[in-house]
Enzyme design. Sequence first.
Site, short mmCIF file in Angstrom:
data_model
loop_
_atom_site.label_atom_id
_atom_site.label_comp_id
_atom_site.label_asym_id
_atom_site.label_seq_id
_atom_site.Cartn_x
_atom_site.Cartn_y
_atom_site.Cartn_z
CB SER B 40 -7.43 3.24 4.97
OG SER B 40 -7.63 2.81 3.64
N GLY B 42 -2.05 1.80 3.14
CA GLY B 42 -1.55 0.43 3.19
C GLY B 42 -0.19 0.38 2.53
CB THR B 43 1.97 -2.43 1.51
OG1 THR B 43 0.83 -3.14 1.04
CG2 THR B 43 2.45 -3.01 2.81
CE1 TYR B 44 -3.83 1.37 -0.74
CE2 TYR B 44 -3.64 -0.82 0.24
CZ TYR B 44 -4.27 0.42 0.17
OH TYR B 44 -5.29 0.72 1.02
N GLY B 45 -0.24 2.32 -0.85
CA GLY B 45 -0.40 3.76 -0.94
C GLY B 45 -1.53 4.22 -0.04
NE ARG B 46 -1.56 9.19 2.91
CZ ARG B 46 -1.25 8.89 4.15
NH1 ARG B 46 -0.34 7.97 4.41
NH2 ARG B 46 -1.85 9.48 5.14
CE LYS B 63 -5.20 0.30 -4.13
NZ LYS B 63 -5.80 -1.03 -4.29
CG ASP B 165 -5.26 -9.92 -0.02
OD1 ASP B 165 -5.27 -10.63 1.01
OD2 ASP B 165 -4.88 -8.74 -0.02
#
Lengths: 301, 447
Positions: B40, B42-46, B63, B165
């Site tokens: 997946s 996201g804003t942070y990376g993959r 990650k 979160d």
Amino acid sequence: MPADLVPLASTSQIERTPSREDGIPPDLEEDLRAFGCKLIHEAGILLKQKQVAVATAQILFQRFWYTTSMKQFGIGVSPSLLFFYPTRTPQFITQDIGMGALYLASKLEECPLRMRNLINIYDLLLQRTSHALSPKTKDPFKYAPMSYFGNTFYDLKDALVVAEMQILKRLGFNVHVVLPYGTLINYLRVLGLTSRKDACARAWGFLNDALQTPVYALYAVPTIVSAAILLASRQLGISLPSAPSQCWWDLFDAPWEDVWSVCGYVMRLYRERAPEERMRVLRLVGKKDVRGWLEENAVGS
Amino acid sequence: MHEEWSHTLLQSDPMRFYRAKRDRLHQAVTSKYTILGFISSGTYGRVYKAQSLEPDGQIHAIKKFKPDKEGDVVTYTGISQSAIREIALNREMSHENVVALKEVILEDKSIYMVFEYAEHDFLQVIHHYSQTLRIQIASQVLKSLIYQLLNGLVYLHSAHILHRDLKPANILITASGVVKIGDLGLARLIYQPLQPLFAGDKVVVTIWYRAPELLLGAKHYNKAVDCWAIGCVFAELASLRPIFKGDEAKLDSKKNVPFQRDQLLKIFEVLGTPTEKDWSGLKDMPEYQNMKRLDTYPNRLAEWCQTRIRSQQGYDLIRQLFAYDPDKRLTAKEALAHKWFQEDLRPTRNVFFPVSAHHLPPQRRITQDEAPSMMGMPAPTQAQTLSQVPLGHGQAQGQHLSQQSQLNLSQQSKPGSTASFGSVSGGAVGSFSGGQGGSARKKPRIG
């Protein structure tokens, strides 16, 4: 947080700092560390950065030099830097580490800085330092800003991210820092000193000045806070229970020898220095002088 | 020029020469792990699924953080704020119900975090039940999921860590049915005062799980925000849809923080409009005046729970997790001791214990990475590789002992022990922004 959760330098790291191993005299290392911390402090003020981030940066900066030599890092770390700054000297890189520590600490404390602002401020501070040393030091200092898209900026930017990553790597991402301020308030309350504004302010000031020394990398927070209170109370002539078996510092689990040693580190900052001695550290920011100094040193080692 | 440089270097500083050489021999991520596929982004990376090349062939989730951006021009601004915070916290933690970080690899301006692998997550389980099985989650399974989640949260909170979160996508489950709290990118140690969540970082916190005190603009908040989120997750597992599915009001052009009207209404529709009797600090909340303008609703939680939770004790637990007043809200520890968990059927160690094999959620889908530049490419040239920062946890440590004997592992800090600096002090030092000199220096130039 219990004292033993705070990372402190090991005995071997203290006895033989990497810089000392490389032949940098202890007093010079001490001066360079203090100067680096002063620059962090000044930059923090000019950037209106929060004191928690500034103090965290100073502590990370001090810790860093227990893993790394000023010499070895200067010429040992990033070859790309050497290619672009053949004249770049260890002390310049010391400043990079200071800048990197402030940049990193600002992220850790959730108040990130813009790289450009940080770089401009450090440029200003270093220009001011060279001005203080130049023959024209009587003339008023005038800041010459760097070009917006110039090489200097991009070079410093690269140096900044390298410095940040170096700190993380060498500290093994162990970047938790415990600041002393809450503890000070607590202790002043226990000792019934909160009504003495002068004592509070002075102890607070000693804690901040201690950030220019290695003590936060050497002793637990209660010891450092006790030392600040000891200095403040002695200077103001406030008497606290100090007879054996009921010494006030025992209450805070601060061993007397350690408290006394912290006091020594702090008071050394204020000692009388010959003007020449005081200028030495500033002069080592200049490129040629350091190169000369390094060569001399290389012969010696 | 390079040759000449390394020659003089050998004479002037043999240590450095040695390090430069050693760094050239350093292993890249792809030489330690086989990338099995892309999970997946996201804003942070993959995130990638990867298999260790060690004999045990363990599966990991890797990650990869993407470089941060600053301004409109994409420039490398160093490690991302959430990455450093996540790493700094994770290296101190070890608990069965918190996802474990095995190691961090720094390579070519990228940061790879290697985590233990978890086959499922709460979001996927919810989806599986609502879309494929079309049945409710059995109450014993539900109880086990919440129990283990709370158990992990008790650990975090007792270590003075706020997660901040918690949501179904961040709560993982291993193939053997153990719940693992993941994604500590927003987590932080509790110091006073805490920064408002919306300040300073670009990360978006899902609004559906946000506690009312945050929605009402509280400047200070505490562990209770995580407990609220657990109530939301609990409700979502029971009903298979988010309980408070509000629309987020976005920051306006001046970055003013907006009043989250819709999200609050969604909460009031179920829990009723809060009163000062429920929450004495209510009138001091910054958004109190805005809140008073909203329609008022009665509390319908009992009714909501009747068909969905089907247990008086279960209702009582969720009611207390949804206390408006953060000080009256159940703490994680209190919640863990709640009677619901002592009632039959009790929670199980393997949350899937009562689930028949054909009802188990499917394996995590992995795909070929559509952004092949990120990973899975031919191994980067050795010289690009930087260094590895091992973490002082069991197995990873053992692996490193054999590979990198120069790492000073005796100084690895363990939680609760006296740590000295530089757990990697003997470690890699050298070719940081590119061992081959200037060629690795990438910087976008403009103008």
